[in-house]
Design an enzyme around this catalytic site. Structure first.
Site, PDB file in Angstrom:
ATOM      1  CB  ALA A  46      41.883  45.480  49.694  1.00 45.55           C
TER       2      ALA A  46
ATOM      3  N   GLY B 169      37.184  48.881  49.245  1.00 54.01           N
ATOM      4  CA  GLY B 169      38.766  50.704  49.772  1.00 54.01           C
ATOM      5  C   GLY B 169      38.441  51.550  48.713  1.00 54.01           C
TER       6      GLY B 169
ATOM      7  CD  GLU C 183      37.247  51.288  53.317  1.00 52.82           C
ATOM      8  OE1 GLU C 183      38.223  51.073  52.636  1.00 52.82           O
ATOM      9  OE2 GLU C 183      36.768  51.325  54.833  1.00 52.82           O
TER      10      GLU C 183
ATOM     11  CD  GLU D 137      34.364  46.650  52.070  1.00 51.72           C
ATOM     12  OE1 GLU D 137      33.938  46.799  52.307  1.00 51.72           O
ATOM     13  OE2 GLU D 137      35.748  47.397  52.139  1.00 51.72           O
TER      14      GLU D 137
HETATM   15  N1  DAK Z   1      41.249  41.804  44.494  1.00 52.61           N
HETATM   16  C1  DAK Z   1      42.419  41.710  43.848  1.00 52.61           C
HETATM   17  N2  DAK Z   1      41.885  41.191  42.695  1.00 52.61           N
HETATM   18  C2  DAK Z   1      40.653  41.567  42.066  1.00 52.61           C
HETATM   19  C3  DAK Z   1      40.273  42.457  42.284  1.00 52.61           C
HETATM   20  C4  DAK Z   1      40.280  42.718  43.602  1.00 52.61           C
HETATM   21  N3  DAK Z   1      39.835  43.834  44.649  1.00 52.61           N
HETATM   22  N4  DAK Z   1      39.017  43.015  41.805  1.00 52.61           N
HETATM   23  C5  DAK Z   1      39.433  42.190  40.569  1.00 52.61           C
HETATM   24  N5  DAK Z   1      40.751  41.700  40.432  1.00 52.61           N
HETATM   25  C6  DAK Z   1      41.021  40.912  39.351  1.00 52.61           C
HETATM   26  C7  DAK Z   1      40.073  39.696  39.250  1.00 52.61           C
HETATM   27  O1  DAK Z   1      40.822  38.518  40.242  1.00 52.61           O
HETATM   28  C8  DAK Z   1      40.380  39.104  38.390  1.00 52.61           C
HETATM   29  O2  DAK Z   1      41.737  38.789  37.852  1.00 52.61           O
HETATM   30  P1  DAK Z   1      42.268  37.289  37.596  1.00 52.61           P
HETATM   31  O3  DAK Z   1      41.150  36.256  37.123  1.00 52.61           O
HETATM   32  O4  DAK Z   1      42.496  37.829  35.541  1.00 52.61           O
HETATM   33  O5  DAK Z   1      43.387  37.312  37.649  1.00 52.61           O
HETATM   34  C9  DAK Z   1      41.198  40.405  37.332  1.00 52.61           C
HETATM   35  O6  DAK Z   1      40.918  41.936  38.576  1.00 52.61           O
HETATM   36  C10 DAK Z   1      39.770  41.531  36.430  1.00 52.61           C
HETATM   37  O7  DAK Z   1      38.967  40.753  37.575  1.00 52.61           O
HETATM   38  P2  DAK Z   1      37.153  40.155  36.832  1.00 52.61           P
HETATM   39  O8  DAK Z   1      36.871  39.214  35.190  1.00 52.61           O
HETATM   40  O9  DAK Z   1      36.036  40.221  37.834  1.00 52.61           O
HETATM   41  O10 DAK Z   1      36.354  41.908  36.298  1.00 52.61           O
HETATM   42  P3  DAK Z   1      34.949  42.628  36.183  1.00 52.61           P
HETATM   43  O11 DAK Z   1      35.595  43.479  34.696  1.00 52.61           O
HETATM   44  O12 DAK Z   1      34.148  40.831  35.692  1.00 52.61           O
HETATM   45  O13 DAK Z   1      34.801  42.479  37.256  1.00 52.61           O
HETATM   46  C11 DAK Z   1      34.641  44.121  39.006  1.00 52.61           C
HETATM   47  C12 DAK Z   1      35.091  43.898  38.040  1.00 52.61           C
HETATM   48  C13 DAK Z   1      35.461  45.215  40.157  1.00 52.61           C
HETATM   49  C14 DAK Z   1      33.088  44.541  39.083  1.00 52.61           C
HETATM   50  C15 DAK Z   1      34.410  42.379  39.893  1.00 52.61           C
HETATM   51  O14 DAK Z   1      36.414  42.193  39.950  1.00 52.61           O
HETATM   52  C16 DAK Z   1      34.306  42.552  41.168  1.00 52.61           C
HETATM   53  O15 DAK Z   1      33.199  42.601  42.269  1.00 52.61           O
HETATM   54  N6  DAK Z   1      35.919  42.610  42.207  1.00 52.61           N
HETATM   55  C17 DAK Z   1      35.949  42.523  43.560  1.00 52.61           C
HETATM   56  C18 DAK Z   1      35.540  44.142  44.362  1.00 52.61           C
HETATM   57  C19 DAK Z   1      35.472  43.518  45.707  1.00 52.61           C
HETATM   58  O16 DAK Z   1      34.597  42.610  46.194  1.00 52.61           O
HETATM   59  N7  DAK Z   1      36.173  44.531  46.215  1.00 52.61           N
HETATM   60  C20 DAK Z   1      36.240  44.788  47.777  1.00 52.61           C
HETATM   61  C21 DAK Z   1      37.532  44.333  48.604  1.00 52.61           C
HETATM   62  S1  DAK Z   1      37.562  43.823  50.047  1.00 52.61           S
HETATM   63  C22 DAK Z   1      42.225  47.526  55.277  1.00 52.61           C
HETATM   64  C23 DAK Z   1      41.579  48.741  54.372  1.00 52.61           C
HETATM   65  C24 DAK Z   1      40.438  48.415  53.683  1.00 52.61           C
HETATM   66  C25 DAK Z   1      40.136  47.757  53.230  1.00 52.61           C
HETATM   67  C26 DAK Z   1      40.515  46.217  53.567  1.00 52.61           C
HETATM   68  C27 DAK Z   1      41.345  46.062  54.574  1.00 52.61           C
HETATM   69  N8  DAK Z   1      43.015  47.344  56.303  1.00 52.61           N
HETATM   70  C28 DAK Z   1      43.242  49.522  57.346  1.00 52.61           C
HETATM   71  C29 DAK Z   1      44.075  46.592  57.133  1.00 52.61           C
HETATM   72  C30 DAK Z   1      39.034  47.108  51.704  1.00 52.61           C
HETATM   73  C31 DAK Z   1      38.539  45.581  51.368  1.00 52.61           C
HETATM   74  C32 DAK Z   1      37.634  45.679  49.883  1.00 52.61           C
HETATM   75  O17 DAK Z   1      38.217  46.799  49.717  1.00 52.61           O
END
Ligand code: DAK
Length: 255
Positions: free
Chosen positions: A63, A106, A109, A129
């Site tokens: 997400a 997500g 998921e 998460e």
């Molecule tokens: N959200 C927003 N922006 C993201 C992002 C994310 N999940 N993942 C990456 N980006 C953005 C980064 O902020 C960066 O933006 P700028 O700085 O250029 O503006 C750009 O994408 C490039 O990211 P990185 O520089 O980090 O790129 P890398 O290649 O070095 O790393 C990575 C890629 C995928 C390993 C890393 O970006 C990463 O760890 N991302 C976050 C992963 C994460 O924590 N995902 C879980 C998110 S929580 C719901 C249902 C489901 C959910 C929520 C609610 N409901 C039913 C209500 C689910 C929740 C989640 O998934």
């Protein structure tokens, strides 16, 4: 458009998430476009099987954290993102996820909404998460538990650590691991082979596996028996068995 709908060949659709600047993070635009696409594909009789994929380095990074960072509980209720997951959850045709790179939160998921997951050798899966102070919200705790069992699910959910494609395959989270550059071709080939099979039987198998798995065994077996009997009302059952007897290839019409 962040979600592209392409042809995957005969009777197969390819859904591609395309938001490279945010690593395919699932913001509301992506989720809405995915939902609309799956509603459309569900009622398109020309499509019998679907592949969902991302990009070379990322399937989807979960997400959109930036869009959730300041949200209050009421915002999350009003966003009602479960409405957008619904058409994927209830998609009646086989769905294959072709995963290259990261499938996180997500994104993992979303892959678990699929019926099969083809992963590239360098793919990585995680439910991170917990590391940003929340828990999975699109079925992660439940689908992962059912896919890999309690003890592997607990580790993945409680640590947020990444799981390699090979580990994911060993624990039952992935159907097949193939070289990175063969992921899409393999997923599409599988989809095309399923698309040649009788669609009503295909649909019933998907329904039984998904619904039956959460029912008591006896009830699920009754459901299977009824669906089995119903297959004898289809033209494809007559055609499939006649073709076998006549030693020729069947021509399934979906009736
Ligand atoms: N959200 C927003 N922006 C993201 C992002 C994310 N999940 N993942 C990456 N980006 C953005 C980064 O902020 C960066 O933006 P700028 O700085 O250029 O503006 C750009 O994408 C490039 O990211 P990185 O520089 O980090 O790129 P890398 O290649 O070095 O790393 C990575 C890629 C995928 C390993 C890393 O970006 C990463 O760890 N991302 C976050 C992963 C994460 O924590 N995902 C879980 C998110 S929580 C719901 C249902 C489901 C959910 C929520 C609610 N409901 C039913 C209500 C689910 C929740 C989640 O998934």
């Amino acid at each position: 458009m962040e979600v592209l709908l392409e042809s995957g060949g005969e009777c197969v659709a390819l859904v591609r998430i395309n938001r490279p600047e945010a690593r395919n993070a699932l913001n509301s635009a992506v989720r809405e476009q995915l939902a609309r696409t799956f509603v459309e594909l569900a009622s398109n009789d020309d499509i019998r099987c679907v592949v969902v994929t991302g990009m070379e380095k990322v399937f989807a990074a979960g997400a959109d954290i930036k869009a959730m960072a300041d949200a209050q509980p009421i915002d999350m209720i009003l966003r009602a993102s479960e409405r957008n997951w619904g058409p994927i959850k209830d998609f009646p045709k086989p769905l294959i996820a072709a995963v290259n790179g990261f499938a996180l939160g997500g994104g993992c998921e979303l892959a678990m909404h699929a019926d099969m997951i083809i992963a590239g050798a360098s793919a990585k899966f995680a439910q991170p998460e917990i590391r940003v102070g929340i828990i999975p919200g699109a079925g992660g705790t439940q689908r992962l538990l059912r896919a890999v069992g309690k003890f592997k699910a607990m580790k993945i959910l409680l640590t947020g650590e990444m799981v390699s494609a090979q580990e994911a395959e060993a624990m039952g989270l992935v159907t097949e691991v193939v070289p990175d550059d063969e992921v899409l071709d393999r997923a599409l080939a599988l989809a095309r082979s399923i698309a040649l099979l009788p669609p009503l039987a295909v649909r019933k198998i998907k329904e039984l596996v998904l619904q039956g798995g959460d029912l008591p065994l006896e009830a699920a077996l009754v459901m299977e028996r009824h669906a089995f009997q119903l297959m004898f009302a289809t033209a494809d059952q007559k055609e499939g068995m006649q073709a076998f007897i006549e030693k020729r290839s069947p021509n399934f019409t979906g009736l």
